[in-house]
Enzyme design. Structure first.
Site, PDB file in Angstrom:
ATOM      1  N   ASP A   1       0.869  -1.144   0.193  1.00 15.65           N
ATOM      2  CA  ASP A   1       0.054   0.104   0.046  1.00 15.65           C
ATOM      3  C   ASP A   1       0.556   1.323   0.146  1.00 15.65           C
ATOM      4  OD1 ASP A   1      -2.373   1.612   0.314  1.00 15.65           O
ATOM      5  OD2 ASP A   1      -1.871   1.607   2.501  1.00 15.65           O
TER       6      ASP A   1
ATOM      7  N   ASP B   1      -0.439   5.053   1.063  1.00 15.33           N
ATOM      8  CA  ASP B   1      -0.569   5.960   2.193  1.00 15.33           C
ATOM      9  C   ASP B   1      -0.444   5.347   3.580  1.00 15.33           C
ATOM     10  OD1 ASP B   1      -1.287   8.059   0.562  1.00 15.33           O
ATOM     11  OD2 ASP B   1      -3.031   7.285   0.304  1.00 15.33           O
TER      12      ASP B   1
END
Ligand SMILES: [Mg+2]
Length: 175
Positions: free
Chosen positions: A6, A8
């Site tokens: 991922d 963020d």
């Protein structure tokens, strides 16, 4: 082995941008400790809540986010050994797309565009490992789900956990 990572609050520090913008707008600097087990919009005065929730929908929110410590070095090493994809549910924030692309070009140029996934619902992802900070992404993943520690998820005990990218060096036996 395919590893999905991922963006963020795993490699890009969005928490820091929330704290920075809130201080800019309201003159109060909350800390990561204040966010333990919660999100900024939950702890600010109620009249500020809507504004804080809107931050990631603003044009420049994702521009030049700080890099999470040691992520570049460790992800590069993982990328040398495994099939690494960066997977971000970026469609929720359409303005983020060019900023995320530029950010990866600048900090993670070794991640080829074919290995960058900007998606909506992450349940479409297929891989062996997903490293993410959100339960709602990890819970719908078929493979090994690893929670990357972020203030909001520190009370979650459901997943294998990575507290930092330094820990990833040990977990994947990179040293
Ligand atoms: Mg995230």
């Amino acid at each position: 082995m395919r590893i999905l990572i991922d963006m963020d609050d795993v490699i890009a520090n969005a928490v820091e941008r929330f704290l920075e913008w809130y201080e800019r707008d309201f003159g109060v600097r909350y800390t990561k400790e204040d966010l333990r087990g919660t999100k900024l919009h939950m702890i600010v005065p109620e009249e500020h809540r809507k504004i804080v929730k809107e931050y990631p929908h603003c044009e420049d929110f994702f521009k030049d986010l700080p890099v999470i410590e040691k992520s570049i070095e460790v992800v590069e090493e993982l990328n040398n050994r495994f099939e690494v994809y960066i997977a971000s549910a970026a469609m929720e924030f359409p303005y983020s797309l060019p900023h995320k692309t530029k950010w990866l070009d600048k900090h993670f140029p070794f991640i080829h565009w074919k290995r960058r996934i900007f998606c909506g619902d992450k349940s479409v992802l297929k891989g062996d490992i997903l490293i993410d900070d959100h339960d709602f992404n990890l819970s719908v993943f078929d493979g090994r789900a690893i929670m990357f520690s972020s203030p909001h998820n520190l009370n979650d005990t459901k997943y294998e956990r990575l507290d930092s990218w330094l820990d990833a060096e040990k977990l994947f036996d990179l040293k």
